[in-house]
Design a protein around this motif. Structure first.
Motif, PDB file in Angstrom:
ATOM      1  N   GLU A   1       0.810  -1.226   0.023  1.00  0.00           N
ATOM      2  CA  GLU A   1      -0.127   0.062  -0.048  1.00  0.00           C
ATOM      3  C   GLU A   1       0.881   1.260  -0.068  1.00  0.00           C
ATOM      4  OE1 GLU A   1      -3.217   0.144  -0.307  1.00  0.00           O
ATOM      5  OE2 GLU A   1      -3.181  -2.203  -0.418  1.00  0.00           O
ATOM      6  N   GLU A   2       1.946   1.056   0.784  1.00  0.00           N
ATOM      7  CA  GLU A   2       2.901   2.307   0.664  1.00  0.00           C
ATOM      8  C   GLU A   2       3.593   2.509  -0.466  1.00  0.00           C
ATOM      9  OE1 GLU A   2       6.871   3.903   3.204  1.00  0.00           O
ATOM     10  OE2 GLU A   2       5.828   1.854   4.012  1.00  0.00           O
ATOM     11  N   ILE A   3       3.944   1.482  -1.246  1.00  0.00           N
ATOM     12  CA  ILE A   3       4.457   1.628  -2.485  1.00  0.00           C
ATOM     13  C   ILE A   3       3.391   2.357  -3.499  1.00  0.00           C
ATOM     14  CG2 ILE A   3       5.294   0.223  -4.524  1.00  0.00           C
ATOM     15  CD1 ILE A   3       6.527  -1.580  -2.411  1.00  0.00           C
ATOM     16  N   LEU A   4       2.462   1.588  -3.502  1.00  0.00           N
ATOM     17  CA  LEU A   4       1.236   2.369  -4.468  1.00  0.00           C
ATOM     18  C   LEU A   4       1.356   3.613  -4.162  1.00  0.00           C
ATOM     19  CD1 LEU A   4      -1.688  -0.094  -4.349  1.00  0.00           C
ATOM     20  CD2 LEU A   4       0.008   0.248  -6.168  1.00  0.00           C
ATOM     21  N   ALA A   5       1.169   4.292  -2.784  1.00  0.00           N
ATOM     22  CA  ALA A   5       0.867   5.577  -2.688  1.00  0.00           C
ATOM     23  C   ALA A   5       2.063   6.532  -3.088  1.00  0.00           C
ATOM     24  CB  ALA A   5       0.684   5.644  -0.892  1.00  0.00           C
ATOM     25  N   LEU A   6       3.425   5.915  -3.032  1.00  0.00           N
ATOM     26  CA  LEU A   6       4.638   6.679  -3.338  1.00  0.00           C
ATOM     27  C   LEU A   6       4.522   6.724  -4.924  1.00  0.00           C
ATOM     28  CD1 LEU A   6       7.278   5.076  -1.127  1.00  0.00           C
ATOM     29  CD2 LEU A   6       6.380   7.353  -1.045  1.00  0.00           C
ATOM     30  N   GLY A   7       3.903   5.706  -5.684  1.00  0.00           N
ATOM     31  CA  GLY A   7       4.171   5.779  -6.928  1.00  0.00           C
ATOM     32  C   GLY A   7       2.901   6.947  -7.394  1.00  0.00           C
ATOM     33  N   GLN A   8       1.974   6.820  -6.589  1.00  0.00           N
ATOM     34  CA  GLN A   8       0.764   7.825  -7.076  1.00  0.00           C
ATOM     35  C   GLN A   8       1.437   9.266  -6.825  1.00  0.00           C
ATOM     36  OE1 GLN A   8      -2.594   6.707  -4.865  1.00  0.00           O
ATOM     37  NE2 GLN A   8      -3.248   5.182  -6.271  1.00  0.00           N
ATOM     38  N   ALA A   9       2.297   9.513  -5.839  1.00  0.00           N
ATOM     39  CA  ALA A   9       2.800  10.881  -5.299  1.00  0.00           C
ATOM     40  C   ALA A   9       3.693  11.084  -6.622  1.00  0.00           C
ATOM     41  CB  ALA A   9       3.307  10.753  -4.233  1.00  0.00           C
ATOM     42  N   ILE A  10       4.578  10.268  -7.042  1.00  0.00           N
ATOM     43  CA  ILE A  10       5.730  10.605  -8.161  1.00  0.00           C
ATOM     44  C   ILE A  10       4.968  10.880  -9.374  1.00  0.00           C
ATOM     45  CG2 ILE A  10       7.258   9.417  -9.742  1.00  0.00           C
ATOM     46  CD1 ILE A  10       8.123   7.925  -7.082  1.00  0.00           C
ATOM     47  N   ARG A  11       3.703  10.292  -9.707  1.00  0.00           N
ATOM     48  CA  ARG A  11       2.883  10.590 -10.947  1.00  0.00           C
ATOM     49  C   ARG A  11       2.461  11.954 -11.120  1.00  0.00           C
ATOM     50  NH1 ARG A  11       2.074   5.027 -10.505  1.00  0.00           N
ATOM     51  NH2 ARG A  11       0.049   5.369  -9.567  1.00  0.00           N
ATOM     52  N   ARG A  12       1.934  12.331  -9.660  1.00  0.00           N
ATOM     53  CA  ARG A  12       1.545  13.786  -9.651  1.00  0.00           C
ATOM     54  C   ARG A  12       2.548  14.791  -9.590  1.00  0.00           C
ATOM     55  NH1 ARG A  12      -1.519  11.246  -5.401  1.00  0.00           N
ATOM     56  NH2 ARG A  12      -0.267  11.835  -3.872  1.00  0.00           N
ATOM     57  N   GLY A  13       3.794  14.370  -9.644  1.00  0.00           N
ATOM     58  CA  GLY A  13       4.909  15.447  -9.606  1.00  0.00           C
ATOM     59  C   GLY A  13       5.510  15.846  -8.444  1.00  0.00           C
ATOM     60  N   ASP A  14       5.151  15.113  -7.266  1.00  0.00           N
ATOM     61  CA  ASP A  14       5.722  15.308  -5.935  1.00  0.00           C
ATOM     62  C   ASP A  14       6.737  14.214  -5.745  1.00  0.00           C
ATOM     63  OD1 ASP A  14       6.170  15.581  -3.298  1.00  0.00           O
ATOM     64  OD2 ASP A  14       4.654  14.730  -2.566  1.00  0.00           O
ATOM     65  N   GLU A  15       8.064  14.992  -6.189  1.00  0.00           N
ATOM     66  CA  GLU A  15       9.312  14.130  -6.206  1.00  0.00           C
ATOM     67  C   GLU A  15       9.926  14.154  -4.899  1.00  0.00           C
ATOM     68  OE1 GLU A  15      11.784  14.816  -9.711  1.00  0.00           O
ATOM     69  OE2 GLU A  15      10.252  14.745 -10.981  1.00  0.00           O
ATOM     70  N   SER A  16       9.414  14.910  -3.909  1.00  0.00           N
ATOM     71  CA  SER A  16      10.097  15.082  -2.679  1.00  0.00           C
ATOM     72  C   SER A  16      10.042  13.393  -2.030  1.00  0.00           C
ATOM     73  CB  SER A  16       9.315  15.859  -1.764  1.00  0.00           C
ATOM     74  OG  SER A  16       8.296  15.684  -1.311  1.00  0.00           O
ATOM     75  N   VAL A  17       9.143  12.669  -2.380  1.00  0.00           N
ATOM     76  CA  VAL A  17       9.262  11.362  -1.894  1.00  0.00           C
ATOM     77  C   VAL A  17      10.402  10.420  -2.300  1.00  0.00           C
ATOM     78  CG1 VAL A  17       6.709  11.250  -1.600  1.00  0.00           C
ATOM     79  CG2 VAL A  17       7.832  10.200  -3.892  1.00  0.00           C
ATOM     80  N   LEU A  18      11.146  11.057  -3.384  1.00  0.00           N
ATOM     81  CA  LEU A  18      12.564  10.564  -3.666  1.00  0.00           C
ATOM     82  C   LEU A  18      13.553  10.777  -2.939  1.00  0.00           C
ATOM     83  CD1 LEU A  18      11.863  10.532  -7.563  1.00  0.00           C
ATOM     84  CD2 LEU A  18      11.327   8.578  -6.072  1.00  0.00           C
ATOM     85  N   ASP A  19      13.375  11.594  -2.017  1.00  0.00           N
ATOM     86  CA  ASP A  19      14.782  12.125  -1.181  1.00  0.00           C
ATOM     87  C   ASP A  19      15.205  10.946  -0.265  1.00  0.00           C
ATOM     88  OD1 ASP A  19      16.447  13.565   0.183  1.00  0.00           O
ATOM     89  OD2 ASP A  19      15.057  14.825   1.387  1.00  0.00           O
ATOM     90  N   PRO A  20      16.351  10.554  -0.340  1.00  0.00           N
ATOM     91  CA  PRO A  20      16.642   9.348   0.354  1.00  0.00           C
ATOM     92  C   PRO A  20      16.907   9.653   1.861  1.00  0.00           C
ATOM     93  CG  PRO A  20      18.709   9.927  -1.058  1.00  0.00           C
ATOM     94  CD  PRO A  20      17.233  10.711  -1.514  1.00  0.00           C
ATOM     95  N   SER A  21      17.152  11.070   2.263  1.00  0.00           N
ATOM     96  CA  SER A  21      17.201  11.453   3.597  1.00  0.00           C
ATOM     97  C   SER A  21      16.266  11.044   4.373  1.00  0.00           C
ATOM     98  CB  SER A  21      17.766  12.779   3.468  1.00  0.00           C
ATOM     99  OG  SER A  21      16.550  13.629   3.261  1.00  0.00           O
ATOM    100  N   GLY A  22      14.894  10.805   3.803  1.00  0.00           N
ATOM    101  CA  GLY A  22      13.731  10.621   4.304  1.00  0.00           C
ATOM    102  C   GLY A  22      13.599   9.043   4.692  1.00  0.00           C
ATOM    103  N   ILE A  23      14.599   8.184   4.688  1.00  0.00           N
ATOM    104  CA  ILE A  23      14.372   6.701   4.714  1.00  0.00           C
ATOM    105  C   ILE A  23      15.088   6.402   6.126  1.00  0.00           C
ATOM    106  CG2 ILE A  23      15.222   4.459   3.958  1.00  0.00           C
ATOM    107  CD1 ILE A  23      15.109   5.670   1.070  1.00  0.00           C
ATOM    108  N   ASP A  24      14.405   5.904   6.921  1.00  0.00           N
ATOM    109  CA  ASP A  24      14.825   5.548   8.214  1.00  0.00           C
ATOM    110  C   ASP A  24      15.902   4.189   8.223  1.00  0.00           C
ATOM    111  OD1 ASP A  24      13.094   7.079   9.387  1.00  0.00           O
ATOM    112  OD2 ASP A  24      11.579   5.686   9.604  1.00  0.00           O
TER     113      ASP A  24
END
Length: 71
Positions: free
Chosen positions: A48-71
């Motif tokens: 479900e998280e992967i689907l949400a991230l994919g949708q965010a990227i398609r909408r243009g929100d590339e901030s989800v690609l920032d590796p500093s947010g990964i725990d």
């Protein structure tokens, strides 16, 4: 002759079983890989998280690609 008849009946049963197994092998229930995996990730939070991230990227929100947010 009872032994021969019994042996012949047993051989016929074995041959019938082999034929049935061969048919199952030749014609699998579903050869469509999508049908085989459909629903396999149901209720999986990571999916479900992967689907949400994919949708965010398609909408243009590339901030989800920032590796500093990964725990």
């Amino acid at each position: 002759m009872t032994t021969n008849t019994s042996l012949e009946e047993r051989m016929a049963a074995v041959e019938a079983a082999i034929t049935q197994i061969q048919q199952q092998i030749d014609y699998p229930k579903s050869s469509n890989w999508l049908e085989q995996i459909s629903g396999s990730f149901k209720d999986e939070l990571a999916f479900e998280e992967i689907l949400a991230l994919g949708q965010a990227i398609r909408r243009g929100d590339e901030s989800v690609l920032d590796p500093s947010g990964i725990d």
